[in-house]
Scaffold this motif. Structure first.
Motif, short mmCIF file in Angstrom:
data_model
loop_
_atom_site.label_atom_id
_atom_site.label_comp_id
_atom_site.label_asym_id
_atom_site.label_seq_id
_atom_site.Cartn_x
_atom_site.Cartn_y
_atom_site.Cartn_z
N ASN A 67 0.83 -1.21 0.00
CA ASN A 67 0.00 0.00 0.00
C ASN A 67 0.86 1.26 0.00
N GLY A 68 1.92 1.24 0.80
CA GLY A 68 2.81 2.40 0.85
C GLY A 68 3.52 2.65 -0.46
N ALA A 69 3.97 1.57 -1.10
CA ALA A 69 4.62 1.71 -2.40
C ALA A 69 3.66 2.26 -3.45
N LEU A 70 2.42 1.80 -3.41
CA LEU A 70 1.42 2.32 -4.34
C LEU A 70 1.12 3.79 -4.08
N LYS A 75 1.66 9.30 -5.93
CA LYS A 75 2.00 10.66 -5.52
C LYS A 75 3.02 11.29 -6.46
N VAL A 76 3.99 10.49 -6.91
CA VAL A 76 5.03 11.04 -7.78
C VAL A 76 4.77 10.72 -9.25
N ASN A 77 3.62 10.09 -9.52
CA ASN A 77 3.21 9.73 -10.88
C ASN A 77 4.26 8.87 -11.58
N ASP A 78 4.72 7.85 -10.88
CA ASP A 78 5.68 6.90 -11.46
C ASP A 78 4.88 5.76 -12.09
N ARG A 79 4.56 5.90 -13.36
CA ARG A 79 3.71 4.92 -14.04
C ARG A 79 4.39 3.55 -14.13
N LYS A 80 5.70 3.56 -14.30
CA LYS A 80 6.43 2.30 -14.36
C LYS A 80 6.28 1.53 -13.05
N LEU A 81 6.44 2.23 -11.95
CA LEU A 81 6.33 1.59 -10.64
C LEU A 81 4.92 1.08 -10.40
N ILE A 82 3.93 1.85 -10.76
CA ILE A 82 2.54 1.40 -10.62
C ILE A 82 2.32 0.10 -11.37
N LYS A 83 2.85 0.03 -12.61
CA LYS A 83 2.68 -1.18 -13.42
C LYS A 83 3.40 -2.37 -12.77
N LEU A 84 4.58 -2.15 -12.25
CA LEU A 84 5.32 -3.23 -11.59
C LEU A 84 4.56 -3.75 -10.36
N LEU A 85 3.99 -2.84 -9.59
CA LEU A 85 3.24 -3.23 -8.40
C LEU A 85 1.95 -3.96 -8.78
N SER A 113 -7.68 -4.10 1.56
CA SER A 113 -7.32 -2.70 1.33
C SER A 113 -6.43 -2.55 0.11
N LEU A 114 -5.56 -3.53 -0.10
CA LEU A 114 -4.65 -3.49 -1.24
C LEU A 114 -5.41 -3.63 -2.56
N ALA A 115 -6.32 -4.59 -2.61
CA ALA A 115 -7.12 -4.77 -3.82
C ALA A 115 -7.95 -3.52 -4.11
N LEU A 116 -8.52 -2.92 -3.09
CA LEU A 116 -9.34 -1.73 -3.28
C LEU A 116 -8.51 -0.53 -3.70
N LYS A 117 -7.29 -0.44 -3.20
CA LYS A 117 -6.41 0.64 -3.63
C LYS A 117 -6.04 0.48 -5.11
#
Length: 368
Positions: A67-70, A75-85, A113-117
């Protein structure tokens, strides 16, 4: 002065005040900026192995870190990181489905909570369906429920209620995310009702919480769950919610007390009120996050609390090793009425109990 002009000036002043408060938590030295630290820890998490309960199910501390990583990635709009997560989660729909926690315990249900996020980020209905199942079953009494569980349900509380301080993160995080996704007030009201009851039952006059009613010690990470759960819930509560004043009272009382126990080096100790104990990173990060939220929302006086939050953040950074592991993290700890027991608890590097709140802080400090 006409009413419209007065309201405009008041709004402008409020925005200026809020900006000034948030600006007190900016301008960190190179290597200590929230974006740098968040990136290090979040990408480290992507490559990390699962943390499992008894080699069976995903552990809640991994969910907290995810959740924290997401939050940081968004927050920083790191699309690559979002995709990896997101990719890291995908196997739970197929060959890692057996790792999903059962929906029968407060620590397990918070997985929702993770699935909902992820649903809020992707709008993929699979996440929504999965997450709401975890949120809903937290209030759906099972057929084999014990007498105590039935008693809680009869009073309108979750049957998973234990009066453990951890619960005020574990319950509120999944119910809060369900509220964000659906807009259904029942989820918010559930979480708020639980929080008020826990505050009434467990908070001491000094604002802190014993690890357990029969264990008279203020264990840092235990108190940390309450410190984080309250502002996260308050952030999503309407101003006119009937339970908001009580929760705000409990939050402000705790923050005042925590500030008085912060060590000169910026950290908090394993037992909060024991000056001879060692500095513990997960509890420190949780308290720092609670300060940051209060400052940013205007609940805490920035002139008083921002220097404490800043000092804590800079102190925390020194505990991250070259492998991007947070060190001096107390391992999972059950209650015991023995002060030496808490002093002797092993400390892990890279334990998700510590990685998670560091990421929460990094996300919170990383701007809009």
């Amino acid at each position: 002065m006409c009413k419209k002009l007065f309201l405009l000036l008041l709004t402008t002043f409020s925005f200026q005040l809020l900006f000034a408060q948030q600006n007190r938590l900016a301008g960190f030295p190179k290597g200590s900026t929230p974006k740098e630290v968040g990136r290090r820890l979040a990408y480290h998490f992507v490559d990390d192995r699962h943390d499992l309960y008894f080699a069976q199910h995903i552990h809640y501390n991994e969910v907290c870190t995810w959740n924290g990583a997401l939050d940081y990635a968004v927050k920083v709009n790191d699309r690559k990181l979002i995709k990896l997560l997101q990719d890291k989660f995908e196997p739970f729909f197929t060959y890692e489905k057996a790792l999903l926690p059962p929906m029968n315990h407060v620590d397990y249900n918070m997985f929702g909570s993770l699935a909902l996020k992820l649903y809020q980020i992707t709008k993929d209905e699979r996440y929504r369906k999965m997450g709401l199942q975890y949120a809903d079953t937290q209030w759906e009494l099972p057929k084999n429920a014990k007498r105590e569980e039935k008693a809680w349900a009869d009073k309108g509380f979750s049957w998973q209620t234990r009066l453990w301080i951890d619960d005020m993160y574990m319950i509120t995080v999944v119910q809060g995310e369900a509220y964000k996704v659906t807009g259904d007030r029942k989820y918010l009201d559930r979480a708020a009702k639980e929080m008020v009851m826990y505050l009434d039952e467990l908070q001491h006059p000094n604002g802190l919480f014993y690890h357990a009613p029969d264990v008279p010690f203020y264990w840092a990470r235990g108190d940390g769950w309450m410190a984080v759960g309250m502002p996260d819930l308050l952030r999503i509560m309407p101003q006119d919610h009937k339970d908001r004043p009580r929760i705000m009272e409990g939050y402000l009382k705790m923050m005042k007390s925590l500030k008085s126990y912060q060590r000169p080096n910026g950290m908090w100790n394993q037992l909060i009120d024991e000056p001879d104990f060692w500095p513990e990173t997960s509890g420190t990060a949780m308290f720092t996050y609670a300060f940051i939220m209060g400052i940013q929302q205007g609940w805490l006086d920035a002139a008083e609390y921002a220097p404490a939050a800043r000092k804590a953040w800079l102190a925390m950074i020194s505990y991250i090793d070259s492998r991007n592991n947070v060190t001096e993290v107390c391992i999972g700890t059950g209650k015991k009425n023995d002060k030496q027991y808490y002093y002797d608890r092993p400390r892990n590097a890279g334990d998700f109990h510590g990685q998670a709140p560091y990421l929460w802080c990094a996300a919170a400090l990383s701007g809009k």
